[in-house]
Design a protein around this motif. Sequence first.
Motif, PDB file in Angstrom:
ATOM      1  N   GLN A   1      -1.249  45.669  37.796  1.00 13.32           N
ATOM      2  CA  GLN A   1      -0.045  44.983  37.341  1.00 13.32           C
ATOM      3  C   GLN A   1       1.034  44.962  38.437  1.00 13.32           C
ATOM      4  O   GLN A   1       1.751  43.971  38.594  1.00 13.32           O
ATOM      5  CB  GLN A   1       0.501  45.654  36.078  1.00 13.32           C
ATOM      6  N   GLU A   2       1.123  46.016  39.183  1.00 12.17           N
ATOM      7  CA  GLU A   2       2.105  46.072  40.280  1.00 12.17           C
ATOM      8  C   GLU A   2       1.842  44.967  41.302  1.00 12.17           C
ATOM      9  O   GLU A   2       2.769  44.300  41.774  1.00 12.17           O
ATOM     10  CB  GLU A   2       2.048  47.437  40.956  1.00 12.17           C
ATOM     11  N   ILE A   3       0.578  44.770  41.635  1.00 14.63           N
ATOM     12  CA  ILE A   3       0.216  43.709  42.585  1.00 14.63           C
ATOM     13  C   ILE A   3       0.515  42.334  42.005  1.00 14.63           C
ATOM     14  O   ILE A   3       1.045  41.441  42.702  1.00 14.63           O
ATOM     15  CB  ILE A   3      -1.272  43.835  42.967  1.00 14.63           C
ATOM     16  N   VAL A   4       0.207  42.142  40.740  1.00 15.34           N
ATOM     17  CA  VAL A   4       0.510  40.861  40.093  1.00 15.34           C
ATOM     18  C   VAL A   4       2.011  40.586  40.144  1.00 15.34           C
ATOM     19  O   VAL A   4       2.447  39.465  40.433  1.00 15.34           O
ATOM     20  CB  VAL A   4       0.005  40.858  38.638  1.00 15.34           C
ATOM     21  N   ASN A   5       2.817  41.613  39.878  1.00 10.41           N
ATOM     22  CA  ASN A   5       4.269  41.446  39.926  1.00 10.41           C
ATOM     23  C   ASN A   5       4.745  41.101  41.336  1.00 10.41           C
ATOM     24  O   ASN A   5       5.671  40.293  41.514  1.00 10.41           O
ATOM     25  CB  ASN A   5       4.961  42.730  39.442  1.00 10.41           C
ATOM     26  N   GLU A   6       4.110  41.692  42.333  1.00 12.62           N
ATOM     27  CA  GLU A   6       4.485  41.421  43.721  1.00 12.62           C
ATOM     28  C   GLU A   6       4.308  39.948  44.087  1.00 12.62           C
ATOM     29  O   GLU A   6       5.108  39.378  44.832  1.00 12.62           O
ATOM     30  CB  GLU A   6       3.645  42.279  44.671  1.00 12.62           C
TER      31      GLU A   6
END
Length: 549
Positions: free
Chosen positions: A103-108
């Motif tokens: 999810q962190e990567i998607v948000n990035e």
Amino acid sequence: MRFVWRVGGPAGMGVNNTGLSFARTFMRAGYHVFMNTELPSLIKGGNNTATVRVEDKEVGSPVKGVDVLLALDQNTVDLYKSEAKSVVFGEGVKAEGFFIPMQEIVNEVGGESVMRNTVGLGFTVGLTGLSFDFLKGVLEDDFKSKGEKVLKGNLECARKGFNLASNFKNVLQLEGLNKSKRMLISGNHAIAFGALKAGCKFFSAYPMTPASPIMEYVAPLEREFGIVMKQTEDEIAAVNMAVGASFAGVRSMSFTSGGGFSLMVEGLGLSGMTETPVVIVEVQRPGPSTGLATRTGQEDLKFVLSASQGEFPRIVVAPGDCKELFEETVRLFNLTEKYQVPGVILSDKFLSESWVDCDFLETSLKNERSLVDKTVKGYKRYVLTENGVSPRAVPGSDNIFRATSDEHDEEGFFDESAENRLKMTEKRWRKVEFIKKDLKKPVLVDNEGDLTLVGTGSTKNVLKEAVEVLKEKVKVNFLHVLYLSPFQEEVVKILESSGTVVCVENNYTAQLASILRENGLDVDYNLLKFDGRPFTVDEVVEKILKLRG
């Protein structure tokens, strides 16, 4: 080399598409792949899985165990962690294995939550040592139609996930193989390809899982192929429209599952009585009633053989793989038209919705039309002939005729007399012996063996592979029953000369074994599975070894 990968998550998380992307990536890298899915009858929620088996040899069946499990939620971990050697998971999931901040990567990258599957896809491809270029090409094809933003976001997610894999020890170290291009195809697609190859011009159906993908594939091709794909109000209309289209002179097909076929049976009888060819696809799922709408089974064998009131000849074929589905669809169109009988292609959810790589589909079969193309003096639509087949004209020609669902004479007039009934019934059934001559002969796979596995339909590849595994310990061979009607006497002759016969099928009442018994052969053992899931190679091997002590 064998590598089994599975992605799991709730419906709506793109599990199926993620699985297809993984399969295409390895196919383009030169490997052979097989993908099957399991999903509940839900639009959202539940747990969907796509399992991809990657090998350096042709493969077409599921096995037990998973090398890498990509878990998009906790439910997937809880359900399958005991089967998996390694688990890949993200935020909010408790597991042992490879944690990556999906999810962190998607948000990035400013993407939507569903893109977590692309992060995991990139990471798991990275764990195999395969070049990112193979995955990049697949994603570009998958997302190019969705706009630059979506494409760029998914490529970034995949790349970031892929790069994270370098922090861990690879589970494999694969390189691309130099092999010719192949296609990734499902059973439903193979049927659709076969129908188009056969010159089918009219398709009619009411959506019903697991046959609906046929409709979804052919509908966009209407203009390119000059076809009609008619979504009807129900299955009664679907089959009657297909019979009507064939009556008018074009090749036609309708498709459904068991519940829809239940509504089609009177239309099937109309085809039988009017001697109008039609092809129906019955993609089985477990019943009764709605049953298990998104699972697999072989519970409709005997139903299809006797569907509709009365007696009339029909051709029922149960192919076992995509190549066979394609070729037998073409053959069935030719045979139903030549002999003016209805034909049924019997598939099931497992066969129709599984994906496999294969060479580009080809067949030496030609489209053989059997219509009267000239004026016939004194034309009789149902004239008595030696083989039971009468000259078939279509409306609009100079050959005027009548057709009715009632019993009729040679000209099509209603006739209830006992003498006429005997003549016309015997006429229709005379076709059977001639049909048998046009069917492919059954072949015993691997002649050496004192134990024979026999199956039909989707058990074909599972049993073929089980034989290869068992040969080291047991002398075993395999017979695939392709045609269920008319039944070929050669099947019984082959099995009579075999040793122990084990019938393997996905139903409770051993329907194939019952068909064999009706034709003079009692099998020695039945291996049955009826939980809505397909056989795995391991299950069959374990059962046979136990049987042999």
